[in-house]
Every structure is written in structure tokens, then in C-alpha cells.
Write a protein that holds these residues in place. Structure first.
Motif, short mmCIF file in Angstrom:
data_model
loop_
_atom_site.label_atom_id
_atom_site.label_comp_id
_atom_site.label_asym_id
_atom_site.label_seq_id
_atom_site.Cartn_x
_atom_site.Cartn_y
_atom_site.Cartn_z
N MET A 1 0.86 -1.19 0.00
CA MET A 1 0.00 0.00 0.00
C MET A 1 0.90 1.24 0.00
SD MET A 1 -3.11 0.88 2.63
CE MET A 1 -3.98 -0.61 2.22
N SER A 2 1.01 1.92 -1.12
CA SER A 2 1.94 3.03 -1.26
C SER A 2 1.39 4.33 -0.70
CB SER A 2 2.29 3.22 -2.74
OG SER A 2 1.12 3.46 -3.51
N GLU A 3 0.08 4.45 -0.54
CA GLU A 3 -0.52 5.68 -0.02
C GLU A 3 -0.24 5.83 1.47
OE1 GLU A 3 -4.55 6.78 -2.15
OE2 GLU A 3 -4.51 4.68 -1.60
N ARG A 4 -0.12 7.08 1.90
CA ARG A 4 0.05 7.36 3.31
C ARG A 4 -1.33 7.53 3.94
NH1 ARG A 4 5.11 5.87 4.69
NH2 ARG A 4 6.70 6.94 3.46
N LEU A 5 -1.76 6.54 4.68
CA LEU A 5 -3.08 6.56 5.29
C LEU A 5 -2.94 6.67 6.80
CD1 LEU A 5 -4.66 3.64 3.23
CD2 LEU A 5 -4.95 6.09 2.82
N SER A 6 -3.99 7.12 7.44
CA SER A 6 -3.97 7.18 8.89
C SER A 6 -5.14 6.37 9.44
CB SER A 6 -4.05 8.63 9.39
OG SER A 6 -5.24 9.24 8.96
N CYS A 7 -4.92 5.79 10.61
CA CYS A 7 -5.91 4.92 11.25
C CYS A 7 -6.33 5.53 12.57
CB CYS A 7 -5.32 3.53 11.46
SG CYS A 7 -6.43 2.40 12.35
N ILE A 8 -7.63 5.60 12.81
CA ILE A 8 -8.15 6.20 14.03
C ILE A 8 -7.76 5.42 15.27
CG2 ILE A 8 -10.37 4.97 14.11
CD1 ILE A 8 -9.93 8.77 14.62
N ASP A 9 -7.48 4.12 15.12
CA ASP A 9 -7.15 3.28 16.28
C ASP A 9 -5.65 3.19 16.56
OD1 ASP A 9 -9.76 2.68 16.84
OD2 ASP A 9 -9.77 0.77 15.79
N ALA A 10 -4.82 3.73 15.66
CA ALA A 10 -3.37 3.62 15.82
C ALA A 10 -2.93 4.22 17.15
CB ALA A 10 -2.66 4.31 14.66
N SER A 291 -18.09 -3.94 4.77
CA SER A 291 -19.27 -3.14 4.40
C SER A 291 -18.93 -1.66 4.23
CB SER A 291 -20.37 -3.30 5.46
OG SER A 291 -19.95 -2.78 6.70
N CYS A 292 -17.87 -1.19 4.87
CA CYS A 292 -17.50 0.22 4.80
C CYS A 292 -16.36 0.46 3.81
CB CYS A 292 -17.11 0.73 6.18
SG CYS A 292 -15.65 -0.09 6.87
N SER A 293 -16.05 -0.50 2.96
CA SER A 293 -14.91 -0.40 2.05
C SER A 293 -15.05 0.77 1.08
CB SER A 293 -14.75 -1.69 1.25
OG SER A 293 -14.39 -2.76 2.10
N HIS A 294 -13.92 1.40 0.80
CA HIS A 294 -13.88 2.53 -0.14
C HIS A 294 -12.57 2.45 -0.92
CE1 HIS A 294 -14.26 6.64 -1.68
NE2 HIS A 294 -13.01 6.82 -1.32
N LYS A 295 -12.66 2.72 -2.22
CA LYS A 295 -11.46 2.69 -3.07
C LYS A 295 -10.87 4.10 -3.13
CE LYS A 295 -10.66 -0.43 -5.90
NZ LYS A 295 -10.61 -1.47 -6.95
N THR A 296 -9.59 4.22 -2.78
CA THR A 296 -8.92 5.52 -2.75
C THR A 296 -8.42 5.92 -4.14
OG1 THR A 296 -6.72 4.58 -2.33
CG2 THR A 296 -8.13 5.03 -0.41
N LYS A 297 -7.89 7.14 -4.24
CA LYS A 297 -7.33 7.61 -5.50
C LYS A 297 -6.20 6.70 -5.98
CE LYS A 297 -8.25 12.59 -5.33
NZ LYS A 297 -7.62 13.93 -5.22
N GLY A 298 -5.45 6.15 -5.02
CA GLY A 298 -4.33 5.29 -5.37
C GLY A 298 -4.75 3.88 -5.74
N GLY A 299 -6.05 3.61 -5.72
CA GLY A 299 -6.55 2.29 -6.11
C GLY A 299 -6.61 1.29 -4.99
N ASN A 300 -6.31 1.72 -3.77
CA ASN A 300 -6.36 0.81 -2.63
C ASN A 300 -7.76 0.79 -2.00
OD1 ASN A 300 -3.49 -0.02 -2.42
ND2 ASN A 300 -3.18 2.17 -2.07
N THR A 301 -8.17 -0.38 -1.54
CA THR A 301 -9.44 -0.50 -0.84
C THR A 301 -9.18 -0.39 0.65
OG1 THR A 301 -10.37 -1.91 -2.57
CG2 THR A 301 -11.44 -1.97 -0.41
N VAL A 302 -9.81 0.59 1.28
CA VAL A 302 -9.59 0.81 2.71
C VAL A 302 -10.91 0.66 3.46
CG1 VAL A 302 -7.60 2.31 2.39
CG2 VAL A 302 -9.89 3.31 2.44
N LYS A 303 -10.81 0.42 4.75
CA LYS A 303 -11.97 0.25 5.61
C LYS A 303 -12.26 1.56 6.32
CE LYS A 303 -11.49 -3.97 4.29
NZ LYS A 303 -11.28 -5.11 5.17
N MET A 304 -13.39 2.17 6.01
CA MET A 304 -13.69 3.50 6.51
C MET A 304 -14.14 3.52 7.97
SD MET A 304 -12.71 5.48 4.26
CE MET A 304 -13.20 6.91 5.21
N CYS A 305 -14.29 2.35 8.60
CA CYS A 305 -14.56 2.34 10.03
C CYS A 305 -13.29 2.70 10.81
CB CYS A 305 -15.10 1.00 10.50
SG CYS A 305 -13.98 -0.39 10.21
N LYS A 306 -12.14 2.64 10.13
CA LYS A 306 -10.86 2.95 10.77
C LYS A 306 -10.07 4.04 10.06
CE LYS A 306 -9.90 -1.60 12.80
NZ LYS A 306 -9.48 -1.20 14.14
#
Length: 322
Positions: A1-10, A291-306
Motif C-alpha cells: 500500500m503506497s498511499e500514506r493513510l492514517s488509522c483512528i485506532d493507531a 461493508s465500509c470499504s472505499h477505493k482511494t485515488k491510489g486504487g487501494n481498498t480501505v476500511k472506513m470504520c478505521k
């Protein structure tokens, strides 16, 4: 996953989570299956914590029994629950964007329904939740007599939470519609605590009423009622935005409502921070069910609950029309 993402639980007591065990961590490159460290996390090393836990996840959120102190029908479709919980849980749920899963003790686990926290008091150990009664899950909550099952805390109900938290001593515009008036209360209280001046735009929506008056009547803020479904309401909002020198706009409502607010911000051509409520479909809250999956600009599927995504990027990705 090349995108810089942040996680609410980190960095929380719930990190590392289930996603670490399946090489799907949002933050840690090594817990994404890579052989090197390439994260943007500045806290305690997630991979190190995972290793110390015996290559297993940390604590998981548990289901607790909450006592129903009060159940008040404020509208044909809206019921406000006042629930007794531990003081620790109430404190954890004071953050803007906090939510829990509620369930009738007599129903199976798949009746869990996500609910935003409207207010929380750690001194008394109480949380207040406004539930809109629509489908089988919310209807089942009306069958609860004295107790209700609560799973939490969860925190990703607001996207752009960092922008909200760093805003101090500024002019802030909050726009909310319908049931989304409820989570706005926590945001208002947090922003007031940081010496911000708030203008609260309230759209009664399909409900036809503003049900949060009792929660904001003693707060120092300016309130205005508008109808965003009418052209006049949208124009009035744009004029308020142009004349208020606002540094942050918080939008609470549907994605279509967010787009209307975003359009007004874009017309300003100024660097205004944009924060929105997260309308992703939450089911498990742990990034597992999808169920909360979303595809980002970079093409990665992320979980929007986090995952914390930029508000404008999310709306663009969903192709929402204003």
C-alpha cells in the motif's frame, strides 16, 4: 500500500488489531506483508507491539450491558436514549466522532446497529444517543426494557478529525441536517473548549424539527435555521460563509448535503479546513466485514470504520452529486 493513510485506532489500546493478523494494517508496512519499514506513524511502533503481543492482536472491544435511565420520544421517528455506562467508557466517548453499537439483549449479534454519541458525561457515567427508528435493527431497540447491550468505543464517525482538534481560537461554521444534528453536539462542545467562536446552521430536514435544543441552549454559540433543500437556504449559507471569516467548516448530514457545503467552500477560493461526518455503512467496526470499504485515488481498498481520509477525496471517490 503506497498511499500514506492514517488509522483512528493507531496507538490506542485496540492496536494492533485484527488487520495486523491478516497483513492488512493501514499503517505498518511490515504488517502489510512487506519486509521493510515504510510507515508514517510517529507513535510507538505498531509492529513492535504486535511482536510483544506474541504476533497477536491487542485487546478487542467488548460488549457491556448498559442501563436505560431514560427513553424519550422527541419525534415520531426519533428516540433519545440516556444510558448508564462506566465512567471510563463515557470519557472515551466524549471525542467528536464517537459511536457505539447497540443491541437488544434478546436479539442475536447481527442486530448490532451503529449509533453516534450525542453527549457523554464521564462524571455521572452517562451517554446520550438519538436513534432514528427506520428498519429492523433500530425498531428492535424499542423492545429494550431496562437494559441494552453496548459495544465500543469507536471513534471514526468524523473525517478530518485532526483538523477539528487543532482548531483553536478561530471562527468555525457547523452545518447539520436531520438526525446528523445529534453528533454535532460533541463537536460543538469540543470546539468551544478550545475557545472557538461557533455559528451553528441547523436544517431540520425531513424530520421537520431541531431536537438538540436542550443540549445547546446553555452553550455560547450563534444558531441559525436554514433549509438546504431550498435555493434560498443554499444562498443564505453561502453568504454566511463569505461574511464570517471561518477557518473550519464542519458538515453533518448525508453525502449529498456534504457536497452542497463543499461547493460553497470551493466558491470561496480560500484555504478553509473541511470536516464531515462519516456516512460509510458500518457493520463490524473492526475493518473485517468490508461493508465500509472505499477505493482511494491510489486504487487501494480501505476500511472506513478505521481509515481517516480527506473529506473532499472521499466525496469525489463516491461521485456524489450536489
Amino acid at each position: 500500500m503506497s498511499e500514506r493513510l492514517s488509522c483512528i485506532d493507531a496507538g490506542s489500546e485496540y492496536c494492533p488489531c485484527h488487520l495486523a493478523e491478516t497483513n492488512d494494517c493501514l499503517i505498518c508496512s511490515q504488517l502489510q506483508g512487506k519486509s521493510f519499514c515504510d510507515c508514517n506513524w510517529s507513535g510507538v511502533c505498531i509492529y513492535q507491539n504486535f511482536y510483544w503481543c506474541g504476533n497477536k492482536k491487542n485487546d478487542v472491544r467488548t460488549v457491556v450491558e448498559g442501563k436505560i435511565i431514560e427513553r424519550k420520544r422527541v419525534h415520531e421517528e426519533i428516540v433519545v436514549f440516556k444510558l448508564a455506562v462506566t465512567k471510563t467508557l463515557a470519557r472515551q466517548l466524549k471525542q467528536p466522532g464517537s459511536y457505539v453499537f447497540l443491541r437488544d439483549p434478546e436479539k442475536p449479534y447481527f442486530f448490532n446497529v451503529p449509533m453516534s454519541i450525542m453527549d457523554a458525561n464521564e462524571n455521572t457515567g452517562e451517554i446520550h444517543i438519538a436513534a432514528q427508528i427506520i428498519g429492523p435493527k433500530t425498531k428492535s431497540l424499542l423492545e429494550c426494557k431496562d437494559k441494552i447491550l453496548i459495544k465500543g468505543p469507536y471513534w471514526n464517525g468524523v473525517l478530518g478529525i485532526k483538523n477539528l482538534k487543532i482548531t483553536k481560537g478561530e471562527n468555525v461554521l457547523i452545518a447539520a441536517r436531520g438526525i446528523a444534528l445529534a453528533p454535532s453536539v460533541l463537536a460543538i462542545k469540543y470546539l468551544l473548549k478550545n475557545d472557538n467562536k461557533i455559528t451553528f446552521i441547523m436544517d431540520p430536514g425531513k424530520l421537520g424539527m431541531v431536537f438538540v435544543h436542550d443540549y445547546i441552549k446553555d452553550l455560547k454559540l450563534k444558531t441559525i435555521e436554514l433549509n438546504f433543500k431550498e435555493e434560498k437556504g443554499v444562498k443564505d449559507f453561502s453568504n454566511i460563509l463569505k461574511n464570517g471569516n471561518y477557518s473550519l467548516v464542519y458538515s453533518a448530514g448525508s453525502d449529498r448535503f456534504h457536497k452542497r457545503v463543499e461547493k460553497a467552500i470551493d466558491e470561496m477560493e480560500e484555504n478553509i479546513k473541511f470536516v464531515i461526518t462519516n456516512n460509510s455503512h458500518m457493520c463490524c467496526g473492526e475493518g473485517v466485514c468490508g461493508s465500509c470499504s472505499h477505493k482511494t485515488k491510489g486504487g487501494n481498498t480501505v476500511k472506513m470504520c478505521k481509515c481517516q481520509l480527506d473529506a473532499k477525496e472521499l466525496l469525489e471517490g463516491r461521485k456524489v452529486n450536489g
